[in-house]
Design an enzyme around this catalytic site. Structure first.
Site, PDB file in Angstrom:
ATOM      1  N   LEU A   1       0.853  -1.182   0.000  1.00  0.00           N
ATOM      2  CA  LEU A   1       0.000   0.000   0.000  1.00  0.00           C
ATOM      3  C   LEU A   1       0.890   1.233   0.000  1.00  0.00           C
ATOM      4  O   LEU A   1       1.685   1.437   0.922  1.00  0.00           O
ATOM      5  CB  LEU A   1      -0.923  -0.003   1.229  1.00  0.00           C
ATOM      6  CG  LEU A   1      -1.937  -1.150   1.299  1.00  0.00           C
ATOM      7  CD1 LEU A   1      -2.662  -1.148   2.642  1.00  0.00           C
ATOM      8  CD2 LEU A   1      -2.935  -1.069   0.145  1.00  0.00           C
TER       9      LEU A   1
ATOM     10  N   SER B   1       7.020   6.219  -0.506  1.00  0.00           N
ATOM     11  CA  SER B   1       6.939   5.470   0.750  1.00  0.00           C
ATOM     12  C   SER B   1       5.735   4.545   0.684  1.00  0.00           C
ATOM     13  O   SER B   1       4.708   4.887   0.083  1.00  0.00           O
ATOM     14  CB  SER B   1       6.817   6.421   1.946  1.00  0.00           C
ATOM     15  OG  SER B   1       6.843   5.699   3.165  1.00  0.00           O
ATOM     16  N   SER B   2       5.867   3.383   1.315  1.00  0.00           N
ATOM     17  CA  SER B   2       4.768   2.414   1.299  1.00  0.00           C
ATOM     18  C   SER B   2       4.911   1.456   2.460  1.00  0.00           C
ATOM     19  O   SER B   2       5.947   1.403   3.127  1.00  0.00           O
ATOM     20  CB  SER B   2       4.771   1.621  -0.024  1.00  0.00           C
ATOM     21  OG  SER B   2       5.868   0.722  -0.047  1.00  0.00           O
ATOM     22  N   THR B   3       3.853   0.695   2.695  1.00  0.00           N
ATOM     23  CA  THR B   3       3.964  -0.480   3.538  1.00  0.00           C
ATOM     24  C   THR B   3       4.075  -1.664   2.587  1.00  0.00           C
ATOM     25  O   THR B   3       3.226  -1.867   1.718  1.00  0.00           O
ATOM     26  CB  THR B   3       2.757  -0.617   4.497  1.00  0.00           C
ATOM     27  OG1 THR B   3       2.902  -1.814   5.262  1.00  0.00           O
ATOM     28  CG2 THR B   3       1.429  -0.628   3.775  1.00  0.00           C
TER      29      THR B   3
ATOM     30  N   MET C   1      11.059   0.376  -3.756  1.00  0.00           N
ATOM     31  CA  MET C   1      11.343   1.748  -4.132  1.00  0.00           C
ATOM     32  C   MET C   1      12.823   2.016  -3.904  1.00  0.00           C
ATOM     33  O   MET C   1      13.420   1.499  -2.960  1.00  0.00           O
ATOM     34  CB  MET C   1      10.503   2.717  -3.297  1.00  0.00           C
ATOM     35  CG  MET C   1       9.018   2.583  -3.515  1.00  0.00           C
ATOM     36  SD  MET C   1       8.088   3.671  -2.416  1.00  0.00           S
ATOM     37  CE  MET C   1       6.426   3.059  -2.712  1.00  0.00           C
TER      38      MET C   1
END
Length: 399
Positions: A78, A89-91, A240
């Site tokens: 996500l 940025s993500s989880t 990323m």
């Protein structure tokens, strides 16, 4: 709201995918609530052409809906921050998070450094596995991301975890030495600071840029020289890219303005490669994964898109790629010669890979030496490759 049905399905999915294999990791995933580390996320809308359009999904962690919990407790990454059209940025995908935790082989009492805090969800899992949040240090280059993560960690009871704002390249001098170092961003290189901060007998798990992907590389000190390191590929990932000193113009990156030309020809796959499973492209098929890894060793002009992978000649805007339909050549009018050159190079690489025994990524030995000294010429050039990274020479060798 009763979370048990959502978490039970979540864990079952991760077990079925083989991501969770130990009781310790399963219990950590059960105790750490993923929905408590989110304040919303971005979803990618259907778009025309190459333009990405992200839409923010409103979400209240204090009053989650059933729909939001289904999305959160599923095996999908996500995105929580976007700059322009690029996620920053993500989880991460839970199955990848779980596999990395299993590979780290964490035990109570270990000291851990995490490079890339993100939402703090993985940080909390690390705390659970080592048994004390005071044993976990995490560094995040984006101050507001670190602030949000620290607030979430404190709210969930991990008040003693050390959240540091800074460039992950430098690691954290407080708390050394670390038994484990885990990077949760795609890295262009390992850092000499990480190697210096690693305890004797410790290990680092690094998603290391290779071609257009990030093989997970398990790195330890070289037994004869602590300034050097040895490693091996233990899994595959896509992350990323890291920011800061280790930000890097990918040497395998081939920019092709406007995209490749129209389909010029299509030819069957050679006998050495099985048909590609379209739904699993490109990582689900072991043969294609292995050949793609090898292709990045022998060529820099790589091409990867949603259709397949192969080689590119940017000046001629020509691409030859392996797809679920065979080998396809794409070029503008008058570019047929470029397509033929790329086709011959691709076949030569395939023949060499087969001659070497069709090695898989985990078959190679990796050796990292500081760039202050050029490695000695290899004894067997046919089975050795040299990659120049920012701080280190990486010598890739088939034993």
């Amino acid at each position: 709201m009763n979370l048990d049905p959502y978490i039970d399905r979540y864990l079952e999915e991760l077990r079925q995918k083989g991501a969770i294999s130990s009781r310790a990791v399963e219990e950590a995933f059960r105790r750490v609530k993923r929905h408590r580390f989110l304040n919303g996320w971005y979803r990618l809308l259907p778009s025309k052409g190459d333009i990405r359009i992200w839409e923010w999904v409103e979400y209240d962690p204090e009053a989650p809906t059933s729909e939001s919990l289904v999305a959160i407790y599923s095996d999908q990454p996500l995105v929580v921050q976007v700059e322009g059209v690029a996620p920053t940025s993500s989880t991460s995908q839970p199955s990848l998070v779980a596999r990395m935790l299993e590979l780290l082989e964490l035990r109570p009492g270990m000291r851990v450094l995490e490079i890339g805090t993100g939402t703090g969800y993985n940080t909390a899992l690390l705390c659970e596995l080592v048994g004390d949040s005071n044993l976990v240090w995490t560094i995040e280059v984006q101050p507001h991301v670190a602030e949000d993560a620290q607030a979430a960690l404190a709210r969930e009871g991990y008040r003693r975890v050390h959240v540091v704002v800074g460039d992950g390249f430098y690691g954290v001098h407080e708390g050394v030495p670390f038994d484990r170092i885990e990077a949760t961003v795609g890295c262009s290189d390992i850092s000499s600071h990480w190697l210096n901060q690693l305890a004797p007998g410790g290990s680092m798990l690094i998603p290391l840029q290779h071609g257009h992907w990030h093989p997970l590389v398990l790195v330890t000190h070289h037994p004869e020289d602590p300034r050097q390191a040895k490693g091996r590929v233990v899994d595959w990932s896509g992350f990323m890219p890291i920011q800061g000193v280790l930000a890097w113009a990918n040497p395998w990156q081939a920019l092709l303005s406007g995209g490749p030309g129209k389909l010029f020809w299509r030819r069957p796959l050679p006998e050495g490669l099985p048909p590609m499973e379209e739904r699993d492209h490109p990582l689900g098929n072991r043969a294609h994964l292995a050949f793609q890894f090898f292709l990045a060793l022998v060529a820099r002009e790589l091409w990867v898109d949603s259709c397949g992978y192969g080689l590119v000649e940017p000046g001629a805007k020509a691409v030859v790629e392996i797809t679920p339909h065979g080998i396809e050549g794409r070029c503008p009018p008058g570019g047929s010669r470029a397509c033929e050159r790329l086709y011959e190079r691709l076949l030569e690489a395939l023949e060499r890979w087969e001659r070497l025994g069709r090695p898989a990524p985990e078959d190679y030995e990796l050796h990292f030496a500081p760039k202050s000294r050029l490695p000695e010429p290899p004894e067997n050039p046919e089975r050795t490759w040299l990659i120049e990274r920012i701080q280190y020479w990486e010598v890739v060798r088939l034993p």
